[in-house]
Design a protein around this motif. Structure first.
Motif, PDB file in Angstrom:
ATOM      1  N   PHE A 103       0.823  -1.175  -0.023  1.00 35.36           N
ATOM      2  CA  PHE A 103      -0.096   0.177   0.089  1.00 35.36           C
ATOM      3  C   PHE A 103       0.746   1.262   0.081  1.00 35.36           C
ATOM      4  CE2 PHE A 103      -4.671  -0.954   0.467  1.00 35.36           C
ATOM      5  CZ  PHE A 103      -4.299  -2.311   0.425  1.00 35.36           C
ATOM      6  N   PRO A 104       0.415   2.384  -0.665  1.00 34.70           N
ATOM      7  CA  PRO A 104       1.312   3.418  -0.703  1.00 34.70           C
ATOM      8  C   PRO A 104       1.600   4.378   0.548  1.00 34.70           C
ATOM      9  CG  PRO A 104      -1.208   3.761  -1.766  1.00 34.70           C
ATOM     10  CD  PRO A 104      -1.040   2.410  -1.647  1.00 34.70           C
ATOM     11  N   PHE A 105       2.579   4.704   0.830  1.00 35.03           N
ATOM     12  CA  PHE A 105       2.919   5.410   1.705  1.00 35.03           C
ATOM     13  C   PHE A 105       2.706   5.002   2.984  1.00 35.03           C
ATOM     14  CE2 PHE A 105       4.072   9.011  -0.689  1.00 35.03           C
ATOM     15  CZ  PHE A 105       3.231   9.190  -1.869  1.00 35.03           C
ATOM     16  N   LEU A 106       2.701   3.596   2.930  1.00 35.11           N
ATOM     17  CA  LEU A 106       2.638   2.869   4.470  1.00 35.11           C
ATOM     18  C   LEU A 106       3.883   2.735   5.257  1.00 35.11           C
ATOM     19  CD1 LEU A 106       0.712   0.887   6.302  1.00 35.11           C
ATOM     20  CD2 LEU A 106       1.538  -1.029   4.742  1.00 35.11           C
ATOM     21  N   VAL A 172      -2.889  -3.467  -6.104  1.00 36.15           N
ATOM     22  CA  VAL A 172      -2.871  -2.104  -5.136  1.00 36.15           C
ATOM     23  C   VAL A 172      -2.383  -0.855  -5.995  1.00 36.15           C
ATOM     24  CG1 VAL A 172      -2.050  -1.096  -3.030  1.00 36.15           C
ATOM     25  CG2 VAL A 172      -2.997  -3.496  -2.943  1.00 36.15           C
ATOM     26  N   HIS A 173      -1.182  -1.305  -6.633  1.00 40.59           N
ATOM     27  CA  HIS A 173      -0.581  -0.301  -7.172  1.00 40.59           C
ATOM     28  C   HIS A 173      -1.244   0.122  -8.394  1.00 40.59           C
ATOM     29  CE1 HIS A 173       3.760  -1.841  -5.943  1.00 40.59           C
ATOM     30  NE2 HIS A 173       3.008  -1.686  -5.129  1.00 40.59           N
ATOM     31  N   ILE A 174      -1.959  -0.657  -9.374  1.00 44.51           N
ATOM     32  CA  ILE A 174      -2.763  -0.404 -10.501  1.00 44.51           C
ATOM     33  C   ILE A 174      -3.938   0.725  -9.862  1.00 44.51           C
ATOM     34  CG2 ILE A 174      -4.661  -1.234 -11.949  1.00 44.51           C
ATOM     35  CD1 ILE A 174      -2.941  -3.749 -11.915  1.00 44.51           C
ATOM     36  N   ASP A 175      -4.753   0.375  -8.702  1.00 40.52           N
ATOM     37  CA  ASP A 175      -5.697   1.030  -8.158  1.00 40.52           C
ATOM     38  C   ASP A 175      -5.082   2.584  -8.058  1.00 40.52           C
ATOM     39  OD1 ASP A 175      -7.604   2.297  -5.793  1.00 40.52           O
ATOM     40  OD2 ASP A 175      -8.797   1.075  -6.987  1.00 40.52           O
ATOM     41  N   ALA A 176      -3.935   2.653  -7.208  1.00 42.12           N
ATOM     42  CA  ALA A 176      -3.488   3.863  -6.621  1.00 42.12           C
ATOM     43  C   ALA A 176      -3.245   4.867  -7.896  1.00 42.12           C
ATOM     44  CB  ALA A 176      -2.174   3.562  -5.751  1.00 42.12           C
ATOM     45  N   PHE A 177      -2.629   4.429  -9.092  1.00 45.80           N
ATOM     46  CA  PHE A 177      -2.467   5.082 -10.286  1.00 45.80           C
ATOM     47  C   PHE A 177      -3.601   5.599 -10.895  1.00 45.80           C
ATOM     48  CE2 PHE A 177       2.162   6.217 -10.222  1.00 45.80           C
ATOM     49  CZ  PHE A 177       2.636   5.055  -9.612  1.00 45.80           C
ATOM     50  N   GLN A 178      -4.567   4.644 -10.828  1.00 43.27           N
ATOM     51  CA  GLN A 178      -6.285   5.006 -11.459  1.00 43.27           C
ATOM     52  C   GLN A 178      -6.484   6.266 -10.773  1.00 43.27           C
ATOM     53  OE1 GLN A 178      -7.878   1.289 -11.184  1.00 43.27           O
ATOM     54  NE2 GLN A 178      -7.356   0.668 -13.420  1.00 43.27           N
ATOM     55  N   GLU A 179      -6.479   6.218  -9.041  1.00 47.56           N
ATOM     56  CA  GLU A 179      -6.859   7.377  -8.278  1.00 47.56           C
ATOM     57  C   GLU A 179      -6.072   8.678  -8.775  1.00 47.56           C
ATOM     58  OE1 GLU A 179      -9.564   5.401  -6.335  1.00 47.56           O
ATOM     59  OE2 GLU A 179      -8.982   7.541  -6.264  1.00 47.56           O
ATOM     60  N   LEU A 180      -4.804   8.441  -9.215  1.00 44.43           N
ATOM     61  CA  LEU A 180      -4.010   9.688  -9.503  1.00 44.43           C
ATOM     62  C   LEU A 180      -4.484  10.143 -11.104  1.00 44.43           C
ATOM     63  CD1 LEU A 180      -0.524   8.458  -8.348  1.00 44.43           C
ATOM     64  CD2 LEU A 180      -1.842  10.524  -7.287  1.00 44.43           C
ATOM     65  N   GLY A 181      -5.268   9.324 -11.772  1.00 43.91           N
ATOM     66  CA  GLY A 181      -5.689   9.792 -13.153  1.00 43.91           C
ATOM     67  C   GLY A 181      -4.893   9.292 -14.183  1.00 43.91           C
ATOM     68  N   ALA A 182      -3.919   8.428 -13.687  1.00 38.05           N
ATOM     69  CA  ALA A 182      -2.893   7.932 -14.982  1.00 38.05           C
ATOM     70  C   ALA A 182      -3.521   6.472 -15.535  1.00 38.05           C
ATOM     71  CB  ALA A 182      -1.755   7.378 -14.128  1.00 38.05           C
ATOM     72  N   ALA A 183      -2.965   6.154 -16.816  1.00 36.34           N
ATOM     73  CA  ALA A 183      -3.531   5.072 -17.406  1.00 36.34           C
ATOM     74  C   ALA A 183      -2.545   3.704 -17.072  1.00 36.34           C
ATOM     75  CB  ALA A 183      -3.508   5.150 -18.820  1.00 36.34           C
ATOM     76  N   PRO A 184      -2.671   2.983 -15.653  1.00 36.87           N
ATOM     77  CA  PRO A 184      -1.624   2.117 -15.576  1.00 36.87           C
ATOM     78  C   PRO A 184      -1.598   0.932 -16.589  1.00 36.87           C
ATOM     79  CG  PRO A 184      -3.506   2.011 -14.147  1.00 36.87           C
ATOM     80  CD  PRO A 184      -3.814   3.234 -14.912  1.00 36.87           C
ATOM     81  N   ALA A 185      -0.467   0.346 -16.909  1.00 38.63           N
ATOM     82  CA  ALA A 185      -0.278  -0.636 -17.903  1.00 38.63           C
ATOM     83  C   ALA A 185       0.502  -1.758 -17.287  1.00 38.63           C
ATOM     84  CB  ALA A 185       0.653  -0.208 -19.116  1.00 38.63           C
ATOM     85  N   PRO A 186      -0.344  -2.811 -16.583  1.00 41.27           N
ATOM     86  CA  PRO A 186       0.579  -3.650 -15.628  1.00 41.27           C
ATOM     87  C   PRO A 186       1.458  -4.841 -16.718  1.00 41.27           C
ATOM     88  CG  PRO A 186      -1.772  -3.974 -15.500  1.00 41.27           C
ATOM     89  CD  PRO A 186      -1.635  -2.797 -16.246  1.00 41.27           C
TER      90      PRO A 186
END
Ligand code: EAX
Length: 323
Positions: A103-106, A172-186
């Motif tokens: 999780f981010p910033f944990l 978790v990483h995919i969701d976090a970058f979606q929250e930032l408005g990015a287009a995550p490509a796993p």
């Protein structure tokens, strides 16, 4: 004794001799040999050669030659690969409890992350590897992850909007970058450099040791020290191969894994001290004054959405262990 008995005796003693002699094990990693993971694998191999008196040879296989981290984990489950060091990125899909680590910033710092992973929480998570045909031997680390990209300087969350960014195969990483408005490509790490070169993605995120080991300045102009996730790495063995070892040999493997983790962390510490200067010397524009508080606030909904599914209680224990 007739000739047939003599030949049979000779054959059996040769087989016994061969089986007692050097056995080979492969140790997989996706970064280059000259990296924190390479240092871990080399330390493991050297310790095993020492403890086994040369009977067990560990062949270090860097650069993803045996596949990406998820493929390597699958290979260990069926016994085609004996050993690896892997970031936790893809591990959550095998052992969901490990997602709590991603999780981010944990995690607040390297010291506190190492203390948590070397303590009861880390031991508890290593014990869960058994249930999926793996043996979690020790915690190394990948490091605090930062964003690199080919388009622009990133200092605030709005700068990430619309960015095509590679992430690990990690929910978790995919969701976090979606929250930032990015287009995550796993995708697997083994595809990333080519994707950056071809421009099919703009960005990726990894710790300084990975940026340095892969000379990412050759394909990325900008780096931003977001430190958005602490990425642990686990030294792991195929349970199929572990179960074939004697108790003494299993002890050697555990001792070698500890040496590997220490070697890995030593290189991470060195890379953290020298890496930014190296990145700048190689032409990267490095944003060091990233608004981390804004990033932390922007990805907070990831906790609301995924912590209930991926271990809210463990996340709280990790937080408490750092106070
Ligand atoms: O070799 O896939 C990733 O980004 C991980 O950091 C991996 O360890 C890179």
């Amino acid at each position: 004794m007739n000739i047939r008995s003599i030949c049979l005796a000779a054959l059996l003693s040769t087989c016994a001799l061969v089986s007692a002699q050097a056995r080979d094990m492969n140790f997989a990693l996706t970064p280059p040999l000259e990296s924190h993971y390479g240092a871990a694998a080399t330390a493991f191999a050297e310790k095993m050669a020492e403890l086994s008196g040369g009977d067990i040879t560990v062949n270090v296989k860097p650069g993803g030659v045996l596949g990406g981290e998820r493929e390597v984990l699958e290979g260990m489950q069926i016994g085609t690969i004996e050993l690896a060091i892997s970031s936790t990125g893809p591990i959550g899909s095998f052992i969901p409890e490990t997602y709590a680590l991603d999780f981010p910033f944990l995690f607040k710092s390297y010291d506190s992350a190492r203390a948590v992973l070397d303590g009861p929480i880390g031991e508890e998570l290593l014990a869960k590897f058994d249930s999926v045909g793996l043996v979690g031997l020790a915690w190394g680390e990948n490091g605090f992850r930062h964003i690199t990209n080919s388009r622009k300087a990133i200092a605030v969350p709005a700068d990430v909007n619309g960015l095509k960014i590679r992430t690990m195969e990690n929910q978790v990483h995919i969701d976090a970058f979606q929250e930032l408005g990015a287009a995550p490509a796993p995708m697997s790490w083994t595809e990333v450099i080519t994707a950056l070169q071809q421009g099919t993605i703009d960005a990726q995120e990894n710790p300084i040791p990975i940026i340095v080991a892969n000379k990412l300045w050759d394909v990325q102009k900008h780096a931003s020290l977001t430190g958005h996730v602490y990425s642990p790495a686990v030294i792991v063995m195929s349970k199929i191969h572990w179960d074939q070892l004697s108790e003494a040999e299993q002890g050697w493997v555990k001792e070698a894994a500890k040496a590997a983790a220490a070697a890995d962390r030593a290189v991470v510490t060195k890379n953290e001290e020298e890496g930014v200067a190296l990145m700048k010397a190689n032409g990267m524009e490095v944003v060091t004054d990233v608004d981390r508080a804004a990033f932390e606030a922007a990805v907070a909904p990831t906790y609301e959405k995924l912590a209930p599914q991926y271990g809210a209680e463990l996340i709280e224990r990790i937080r408490a262990a750092q106070n």
